[in-house]
Scaffold this motif. Structure first.
Motif, PDB file in Angstrom:
ATOM      1  N   GLY A  15      54.431 -14.474  51.854  1.00 51.01           N
ATOM      2  CA  GLY A  15      54.065 -13.214  51.226  1.00 51.01           C
ATOM      3  C   GLY A  15      54.346 -13.096  49.743  1.00 51.01           C
ATOM      4  O   GLY A  15      54.289 -11.991  49.188  1.00 51.01           O
ATOM      5  N   TYR A  16      54.617 -14.218  49.075  1.00 47.89           N
ATOM      6  CA  TYR A  16      54.901 -14.173  47.636  1.00 47.89           C
ATOM      7  C   TYR A  16      53.609 -14.338  46.835  1.00 47.89           C
ATOM      8  O   TYR A  16      52.767 -15.179  47.158  1.00 47.89           O
ATOM      9  CB  TYR A  16      55.908 -15.248  47.251  1.00 47.89           C
ATOM     10  CG  TYR A  16      57.292 -14.992  47.816  1.00 47.89           C
ATOM     11  CD1 TYR A  16      58.166 -14.110  47.188  1.00 47.89           C
ATOM     12  CD2 TYR A  16      57.702 -15.620  48.993  1.00 47.89           C
ATOM     13  CE1 TYR A  16      59.424 -13.868  47.721  1.00 47.89           C
ATOM     14  CE2 TYR A  16      58.954 -15.386  49.533  1.00 47.89           C
ATOM     15  CZ  TYR A  16      59.811 -14.497  48.892  1.00 47.89           C
ATOM     16  OH  TYR A  16      61.050 -14.249  49.423  1.00 47.89           O
ATOM     17  N   SER A  32      63.954 -23.042  46.271  1.00 51.48           N
ATOM     18  CA  SER A  32      64.412 -22.934  44.882  1.00 51.48           C
ATOM     19  C   SER A  32      63.519 -21.972  44.095  1.00 51.48           C
ATOM     20  O   SER A  32      64.000 -21.169  43.293  1.00 51.48           O
ATOM     21  CB  SER A  32      64.412 -24.313  44.219  1.00 51.48           C
ATOM     22  OG  SER A  32      65.328 -25.184  44.842  1.00 51.48           O
ATOM     23  N   ALA A  33      62.206 -22.069  44.330  1.00 52.59           N
ATOM     24  CA  ALA A  33      61.264 -21.175  43.648  1.00 52.59           C
ATOM     25  C   ALA A  33      61.522 -19.726  44.030  1.00 52.59           C
ATOM     26  O   ALA A  33      61.546 -18.833  43.169  1.00 52.59           O
ATOM     27  CB  ALA A  33      59.836 -21.583  43.996  1.00 52.59           C
ATOM     28  N   ILE A  34      61.743 -19.476  45.314  1.00 51.46           N
ATOM     29  CA  ILE A  34      61.981 -18.114  45.797  1.00 51.46           C
ATOM     30  C   ILE A  34      63.263 -17.533  45.204  1.00 51.46           C
ATOM     31  O   ILE A  34      63.334 -16.337  44.884  1.00 51.46           O
ATOM     32  CB  ILE A  34      62.023 -18.101  47.341  1.00 51.46           C
ATOM     33  CG1 ILE A  34      60.618 -18.368  47.894  1.00 51.46           C
ATOM     34  CG2 ILE A  34      62.581 -16.778  47.869  1.00 51.46           C
ATOM     35  CD1 ILE A  34      60.582 -18.636  49.387  1.00 51.46           C
ATOM     36  N   SER A  35      64.273 -18.380  45.006  1.00 52.68           N
ATOM     37  CA  SER A  35      65.537 -17.889  44.440  1.00 52.68           C
ATOM     38  C   SER A  35      65.326 -17.286  43.061  1.00 52.68           C
ATOM     39  O   SER A  35      66.005 -16.316  42.689  1.00 52.68           O
ATOM     40  CB  SER A  35      66.571 -19.025  44.377  1.00 52.68           C
ATOM     41  OG  SER A  35      66.228 -19.980  43.370  1.00 52.68           O
ATOM     42  N   LEU A  36      64.377 -17.829  42.287  1.00 50.79           N
ATOM     43  CA  LEU A  36      64.103 -17.292  40.955  1.00 50.79           C
ATOM     44  C   LEU A  36      63.153 -16.098  41.008  1.00 50.79           C
ATOM     45  O   LEU A  36      63.264 -15.168  40.199  1.00 50.79           O
ATOM     46  CB  LEU A  36      63.526 -18.387  40.054  1.00 50.79           C
ATOM     47  CG  LEU A  36      64.456 -19.556  39.743  1.00 50.79           C
ATOM     48  CD1 LEU A  36      63.787 -20.548  38.787  1.00 50.79           C
ATOM     49  CD2 LEU A  36      65.770 -19.076  39.146  1.00 50.79           C
ATOM     50  N   ILE A  37      62.234 -16.117  41.950  1.00 50.18           N
ATOM     51  CA  ILE A  37      61.322 -14.979  42.107  1.00 50.18           C
ATOM     52  C   ILE A  37      62.110 -13.726  42.503  1.00 50.18           C
ATOM     53  O   ILE A  37      61.858 -12.624  41.983  1.00 50.18           O
ATOM     54  CB  ILE A  37      60.246 -15.285  43.167  1.00 50.18           C
ATOM     55  CG1 ILE A  37      59.325 -16.409  42.684  1.00 50.18           C
ATOM     56  CG2 ILE A  37      59.424 -14.029  43.487  1.00 50.18           C
ATOM     57  CD1 ILE A  37      58.322 -16.867  43.734  1.00 50.18           C
ATOM     58  N   GLU A  38      63.067 -13.885  43.393  1.00 48.25           N
ATOM     59  CA  GLU A  38      63.787 -12.733  43.939  1.00 48.25           C
ATOM     60  C   GLU A  38      64.955 -12.274  43.080  1.00 48.25           C
ATOM     61  O   GLU A  38      65.485 -11.184  43.303  1.00 48.25           O
ATOM     62  CB  GLU A  38      64.289 -13.067  45.351  1.00 48.25           C
ATOM     63  CG  GLU A  38      63.170 -13.226  46.369  1.00 48.25           C
ATOM     64  CD  GLU A  38      63.693 -13.315  47.783  1.00 48.25           C
ATOM     65  OE1 GLU A  38      64.900 -13.633  47.953  1.00 48.25           O
ATOM     66  OE2 GLU A  38      62.906 -13.073  48.726  1.00 48.25           O
ATOM     67  N   ARG A  83      49.195 -13.821  38.327  1.00 47.53           N
ATOM     68  CA  ARG A  83      49.747 -13.100  39.462  1.00 47.53           C
ATOM     69  C   ARG A  83      51.131 -12.583  39.064  1.00 47.53           C
ATOM     70  O   ARG A  83      51.490 -12.593  37.891  1.00 47.53           O
ATOM     71  CB  ARG A  83      49.826 -14.022  40.684  1.00 47.53           C
ATOM     72  CG  ARG A  83      48.457 -14.447  41.208  1.00 47.53           C
ATOM     73  CD  ARG A  83      48.561 -15.441  42.350  1.00 47.53           C
ATOM     74  NE  ARG A  83      47.239 -15.893  42.756  1.00 47.53           N
ATOM     75  CZ  ARG A  83      46.514 -15.346  43.727  1.00 47.53           C
ATOM     76  NH1 ARG A  83      47.011 -14.311  44.402  1.00 47.53           N
ATOM     77  NH2 ARG A  83      45.326 -15.806  44.029  1.00 47.53           N
ATOM     78  N   THR A  84      51.902 -12.167  40.031  1.00 48.66           N
ATOM     79  CA  THR A  84      53.224 -11.607  39.735  1.00 48.66           C
ATOM     80  C   THR A  84      54.139 -12.643  39.096  1.00 48.66           C
ATOM     81  O   THR A  84      54.942 -12.333  38.221  1.00 48.66           O
ATOM     82  CB  THR A  84      53.868 -11.065  41.026  1.00 48.66           C
ATOM     83  OG1 THR A  84      52.982 -10.131  41.632  1.00 48.66           O
ATOM     84  CG2 THR A  84      55.199 -10.382  40.725  1.00 48.66           C
ATOM     85  N   ALA A 131      51.497 -23.190  49.352  1.00 49.12           N
ATOM     86  CA  ALA A 131      51.126 -22.737  50.694  1.00 49.12           C
ATOM     87  C   ALA A 131      52.297 -22.046  51.392  1.00 49.12           C
ATOM     88  O   ALA A 131      52.121 -21.022  52.072  1.00 49.12           O
ATOM     89  CB  ALA A 131      50.634 -23.922  51.515  1.00 49.12           C
ATOM     90  N   LEU A 132      53.501 -22.590  51.226  1.00 47.19           N
ATOM     91  CA  LEU A 132      54.685 -21.990  51.839  1.00 47.19           C
ATOM     92  C   LEU A 132      54.963 -20.611  51.250  1.00 47.19           C
ATOM     93  O   LEU A 132      55.275 -19.660  51.987  1.00 47.19           O
ATOM     94  CB  LEU A 132      55.899 -22.898  51.635  1.00 47.19           C
ATOM     95  CG  LEU A 132      55.924 -24.193  52.456  1.00 47.19           C
ATOM     96  CD1 LEU A 132      57.063 -25.101  51.993  1.00 47.19           C
ATOM     97  CD2 LEU A 132      56.072 -23.879  53.940  1.00 47.19           C
ATOM     98  N   LEU A 133      54.841 -20.489  49.923  1.00 44.55           N
ATOM     99  CA  LEU A 133      55.088 -19.195  49.296  1.00 44.55           C
ATOM    100  C   LEU A 133      54.045 -18.163  49.720  1.00 44.55           C
ATOM    101  O   LEU A 133      54.373 -16.990  49.972  1.00 44.55           O
ATOM    102  CB  LEU A 133      55.109 -19.331  47.773  1.00 44.55           C
ATOM    103  CG  LEU A 133      56.511 -19.458  47.144  1.00 44.55           C
ATOM    104  CD1 LEU A 133      57.235 -20.690  47.657  1.00 44.55           C
ATOM    105  CD2 LEU A 133      56.415 -19.480  45.626  1.00 44.55           C
ATOM    106  N   LYS A 134      52.796 -18.588  49.812  1.00 46.10           N
ATOM    107  CA  LYS A 134      51.733 -17.677  50.243  1.00 46.10           C
ATOM    108  C   LYS A 134      51.981 -17.202  51.678  1.00 46.10           C
ATOM    109  O   LYS A 134      51.818 -16.010  51.989  1.00 46.10           O
ATOM    110  CB  LYS A 134      50.382 -18.375  50.138  1.00 46.10           C
ATOM    111  CG  LYS A 134      49.201 -17.485  50.478  1.00 46.10           C
ATOM    112  CD  LYS A 134      47.881 -18.220  50.241  1.00 46.10           C
ATOM    113  CE  LYS A 134      46.690 -17.295  50.528  1.00 46.10           C
ATOM    114  NZ  LYS A 134      45.395 -17.972  50.256  1.00 46.10           N
TER     115      LYS A 134
END
Length: 375
Positions: A231-232, A334-340, A201-202, A225-228
């Motif tokens: 919308g990630y 924390s995961a979102i901080s690196l994705i974004e 995936r991305t 589940a939270l990321l999904k």
């Protein structure tokens, strides 16, 4: 004349302590040492990685003590009687220059019955026993376990925090820290092997470890589940096997993330997967010196870990990677901080690699180990 060295361990399953033992055995100088490896169970995925110079001794305890389900004290007492009898029988006529129990729990308990067989006795502690005192199933009282460690000529810890918390638990201030061997050159070489990867995936997170309670991969599935839900587009690769596997698969199905959480099983060479991922994710409750984190850093992977002994030290208390809380919400943030933030991701990747170069030194570690076992 070669020094006779005996290593004692449970088995050679695919865990971190087993991997660490394999690295030690593969880097020893066999011109100096005559090495015997005693396994309580001669099983595991790493059996074929033992050097041919090593002599095997083993005992299949499951034949004699399969599944007694009575009170814990009775069960442990019976197991320890078996360990004592085996130790006296197998090593009745043996003498060694150095005996090394390479892990707390059963190897240490077995070692306690043959202390007189070694001129020098050493034990390894791979975890934070203050926060994960699982060895009570082998040493029935704290005093009994304390006595064993006090009789050791040396106690080896895999991290400074493990040593510090050991001292708090037992009131024993002895031993030294020797980090596990990380052969960066070999890891990088093996990471280039061709492997069949799941669909990307991305963004991809990877976790390597036994699927069991202490590793808490359920937090990874909740994070997925939270990321999904937000919308990630992210994949989560779980590499390993264990008693929690079916439970985790059921959880992934229940949370509707089976399409993004991939169970890849045990991999004798996990490095191509780690190299292909964007972030290494550790969600354990407790660790000592997790080899998988060090190996990910060697491959230039950004690391997110729960704030626990081992990773805290390895990541410089957050300087070389992200330390997060234990809740899936905190891990997801924390995961979102690196994705974004691609620049932040790149920065942590660079810092992790630079840390690995200065922190993990094979020759330095082996010099310390030779000093310990050959003293």
């Amino acid at each position: 004349m070669k020094r006779r060295i005996l290593f004692i361990h449970n088995n050679l399953g695919g865990g971190g302590a087993e991997g660490a033992l394999i690295e030690v055995l593969n880097h020893l100088d066999y011109n100096r040492y005559d090495v015997t490896l005693f396994l309580l169970y001669r099983t595991g995925d790493f059996i074929d990685r033992v050097p041919p110079q090593v002599h095997f001794k083993h005992e299949q305890f499951s034949r004699f003590f399969p599944s007694y389900k009575g009170k814990i004290a009775i069960r442990c007492g019976l197991r320890n009687i078996l360990l004592r009898r085996c130790a006296k029988r197998v090593f009745a006529n043996e003498k060694y220059d150095t005996i090394v129990s390479f892990m707390e729990s059963a190897p240490a308990k077995f070692h306690s019955y043959i202390l007189d067989k070694g001129k020098r006795n050493i034990t390894w502690v791979h975890c934070d026993l203050l926060n994960n005192h699982y060895t009570t199933g082998f040493f029935l009282t704290l005093k009994q376990e304390q006595k064993f460690y006090s009789r050791m000529d040396d106690v080896i810890f895999v991290s400074e925090d493990a040593k510090k918390n050991f001292s708090k638990l037992f009131g024993i201030d002895k031993g030294r820290v020797i980090y596990n061997i990380i052969d960066q050159r070999a890891i990088c070489k093996r990471s280039k092997a061709v492997s069949s990867m799941p669909r990307h995936r991305t963004f991809t997170f990877v976790n390597v470890g036994s699927l069991k309670e202490i590793k808490r991969q359920d937090r990874i599935i909740e994070t997925a589940a939270l990321l999904k839900a937000r919308g990630y587009d992210a994949d989560f690769w779980l590499i390993g096997k264990g008693i929690w596997e079916e439970r985790l698969k059921a959880q992934a199905t229940a949370l509707n993330v089976s399409d993004s959480v991939h169970f890849l099983g045990f991999q004798s060479n996990p490095y191509p997967y780690v190299a292909a991922a964007d972030v290494f994710l550790m969600t354990s409750d407790s660790e000592g010196f997790p080899l998988v984190v060090a190996e990910a850093m060697c491959l230039g992977k950004a690391v997110i870990s729960t704030r626990i002994t081992g990773p805290m030290e390895m990541l410089g208390n957050g300087r070389y990677g992200i330390l997060t809380g234990f809740s899936p919400e905190e891990i997801a943030n924390s995961a979102i901080s690196l994705i974004e933030d691609p620049k932040l991701l790149s920065s942590y990747q660079h810092l992790a690699y630079e840390r690995s170069i200065s922190y993990f030194d094979v020759n330095g570690v082996m010099t310390q180990i030779h000093d310990v076992i050959g003293n």
